[in-house]
Design a protein around this motif. Structure first.
Motif, mmCIF file in Angstrom:
data_model
loop_
_atom_site.group_PDB
_atom_site.id
_atom_site.type_symbol
_atom_site.label_atom_id
_atom_site.label_comp_id
_atom_site.label_asym_id
_atom_site.label_seq_id
_atom_site.Cartn_x
_atom_site.Cartn_y
_atom_site.Cartn_z
ATOM 1 N N GLY A 57 -70.553 6.988 61.556
ATOM 2 C CA GLY A 57 -70.518 7.063 60.110
ATOM 3 C C GLY A 57 -69.670 5.949 59.521
ATOM 4 O O GLY A 57 -69.126 5.112 60.242
ATOM 5 N N PRO A 58 -69.550 5.933 58.204
ATOM 6 C CA PRO A 58 -68.853 4.827 57.552
ATOM 7 C C PRO A 58 -67.319 4.909 57.611
ATOM 8 O O PRO A 58 -66.651 3.923 57.331
ATOM 9 N N TYR A 59 -66.781 6.065 57.972
ATOM 10 C CA TYR A 59 -65.323 6.230 57.961
ATOM 11 C C TYR A 59 -64.824 6.282 59.397
ATOM 12 O O TYR A 59 -64.912 7.302 60.075
ATOM 13 N N ARG A 60 -64.296 5.163 59.839
ATOM 14 C CA ARG A 60 -63.937 4.977 61.254
ATOM 15 C C ARG A 60 -62.438 4.784 61.421
ATOM 16 O O ARG A 60 -61.749 4.311 60.520
ATOM 17 N N LEU A 61 -61.986 5.098 62.624
ATOM 18 C CA LEU A 61 -60.623 4.835 63.063
ATOM 19 C C LEU A 61 -60.723 4.090 64.379
ATOM 20 O O LEU A 61 -61.249 4.614 65.358
ATOM 21 N N LYS A 62 -60.241 2.862 64.388
ATOM 22 C CA LYS A 62 -60.238 2.042 65.593
ATOM 23 C C LYS A 62 -58.790 1.854 66.032
ATOM 24 O O LYS A 62 -57.899 1.580 65.215
ATOM 25 N N GLU A 116 -62.541 -7.006 63.970
ATOM 26 C CA GLU A 116 -63.810 -7.385 64.594
ATOM 27 C C GLU A 116 -64.576 -6.145 65.025
ATOM 28 O O GLU A 116 -65.771 -6.007 64.762
ATOM 29 N N ASP A 117 -63.891 -5.224 65.675
ATOM 30 C CA ASP A 117 -64.535 -4.007 66.161
ATOM 31 C C ASP A 117 -64.937 -3.097 65.007
ATOM 32 O O ASP A 117 -66.042 -2.544 64.988
ATOM 33 N N LEU A 118 -64.061 -2.943 64.028
ATOM 34 C CA LEU A 118 -64.361 -2.082 62.884
ATOM 35 C C LEU A 118 -65.588 -2.590 62.134
ATOM 36 O O LEU A 118 -66.528 -1.817 61.861
ATOM 37 N N PHE A 119 -65.626 -3.868 61.806
ATOM 38 C CA PHE A 119 -66.755 -4.396 61.040
ATOM 39 C C PHE A 119 -68.045 -4.393 61.853
ATOM 40 O O PHE A 119 -69.126 -4.179 61.298
ATOM 41 N N SER A 121 -68.773 -2.057 63.962
ATOM 42 C CA SER A 121 -69.177 -0.644 63.899
ATOM 43 C C SER A 121 -69.833 -0.300 62.573
ATOM 44 O O SER A 121 -70.696 0.577 62.514
ATOM 45 N N LEU A 122 -69.432 -0.964 61.525
ATOM 46 C CA LEU A 122 -69.963 -0.673 60.190
ATOM 47 C C LEU A 122 -71.281 -1.396 59.903
ATOM 48 O O LEU A 122 -71.950 -1.092 58.916
ATOM 49 N N ALA A 123 -71.660 -2.325 60.765
ATOM 50 C CA ALA A 123 -72.828 -3.169 60.498
ATOM 51 C C ALA A 123 -74.115 -2.369 60.288
ATOM 52 O O ALA A 123 -74.960 -2.773 59.495
ATOM 53 N N ASP A 124 -74.272 -1.260 60.978
ATOM 54 C CA ASP A 124 -75.488 -0.464 60.852
ATOM 55 C C ASP A 124 -75.328 0.730 59.914
ATOM 56 O O ASP A 124 -76.216 1.578 59.843
ATOM 57 N N GLU A 125 -74.222 0.812 59.225
ATOM 58 C CA GLU A 125 -73.979 1.913 58.290
ATOM 59 C C GLU A 125 -74.433 1.513 56.885
ATOM 60 O O GLU A 125 -74.545 0.331 56.574
ATOM 61 N N ASP A 126 -74.662 2.496 56.048
ATOM 62 C CA ASP A 126 -75.043 2.254 54.661
ATOM 63 C C ASP A 126 -73.787 1.975 53.833
ATOM 64 O O ASP A 126 -73.363 2.778 53.017
ATOM 65 N N VAL A 127 -73.187 0.821 54.119
ATOM 66 C CA VAL A 127 -71.971 0.398 53.428
ATOM 67 C C VAL A 127 -72.226 -0.986 52.846
ATOM 68 O O VAL A 127 -72.696 -1.886 53.542
ATOM 69 N N HIS A 128 -71.907 -1.144 51.577
ATOM 70 C CA HIS A 128 -72.223 -2.371 50.846
ATOM 71 C C HIS A 128 -71.000 -3.271 50.634
ATOM 72 O O HIS A 128 -71.115 -4.486 50.638
ATOM 73 N N ARG A 129 -69.830 -2.662 50.418
ATOM 74 C CA ARG A 129 -68.614 -3.421 50.131
ATOM 75 C C ARG A 129 -67.415 -2.782 50.835
ATOM 76 O O ARG A 129 -67.354 -1.568 51.005
ATOM 77 N N ALA A 130 -66.467 -3.646 51.195
ATOM 78 C CA ALA A 130 -65.173 -3.197 51.711
ATOM 79 C C ALA A 130 -64.096 -3.723 50.776
ATOM 80 O O ALA A 130 -64.176 -4.857 50.285
#
Length: 176
Positions: A57-62, A116-119, A121-130
């Protein structure tokens, strides 16, 4: 530095990391204006925060850990999160990101490894902006975010008071 970075493993955070993650965060609560929290947390108080960052999902903890162990768990060097930007539904495709490092872990490229790892992981999520809010001054955080393509979009002047003075927060944005 390459040998130090090679020993670092980035993975999703797990409940067994909670004590170490709380200790890292509490350092910033007690010693710096980087977070506007003013009272340290117990691990139990931080548990809902950890559980709000699942492995997908879009809310991750690395978490960045090295090869040494403290008790039964790896030594945690830092962590990065993506969290809800705001609670209202229309903000659901935006995340707020942050990095916190153990006090002795700076300058080793660990923040870069975490992002690097967080972004990725987010590449395939429905996230538009950080978005990232950086209490000023904080040159290391500013450099890290700019290296990842964040651009400054504004500064809230004297928005928070901690340690008897007011602090600015610079806001940065990145398209995902």
């Amino acid at each position: 530095m390459p040998s130090e970075r090679a020993e670092v493993q980035v993975r999703s955070g797990v409940e067994g990391d909670l004590d170490a993650l709380t200790a890292i965060y509490n350092h910033y609560v007690r010693e710096t204006p980087i977070t506007f929290d003013t009272a340290p947390f117990t691990p139990e108080e931080r548990r809902p925060w950890l559980l709000s960052h699942p492995e997908d999902g879009p809310y991750r903890l690395k978490v960045a850990a090295d090869g040494t162990f403290q008790g039964n768990s790896q030594r945690i060097l830092g962590y990065a999160t993506s969290s809800p930007y705001r609670a209202k539904p229309t903000y659901s495709t935006s995340v707020e990101v942050t990095v916190y490092l153990a006090p002795d872990a700076g300058g080793r490229g660990i923040g870069t490894l975490l992002y690097e790892d967080l972004f990725a992981s987010l590449a395939d999520e429905d996230v538009h902006r950080a978005y990232a809010g950086i209490a000023q001054p904080n040159e290391a955080s500013t450099r890290l975010h700019e290296r990842f393509g964040f651009r400054h979009v504004g500064t809230y002047r004297e928005v928070g008071r901690k340690f008897g003075r007011y602090w600015d927060v610079a806001w940065y944005e990145k398209e995902l």
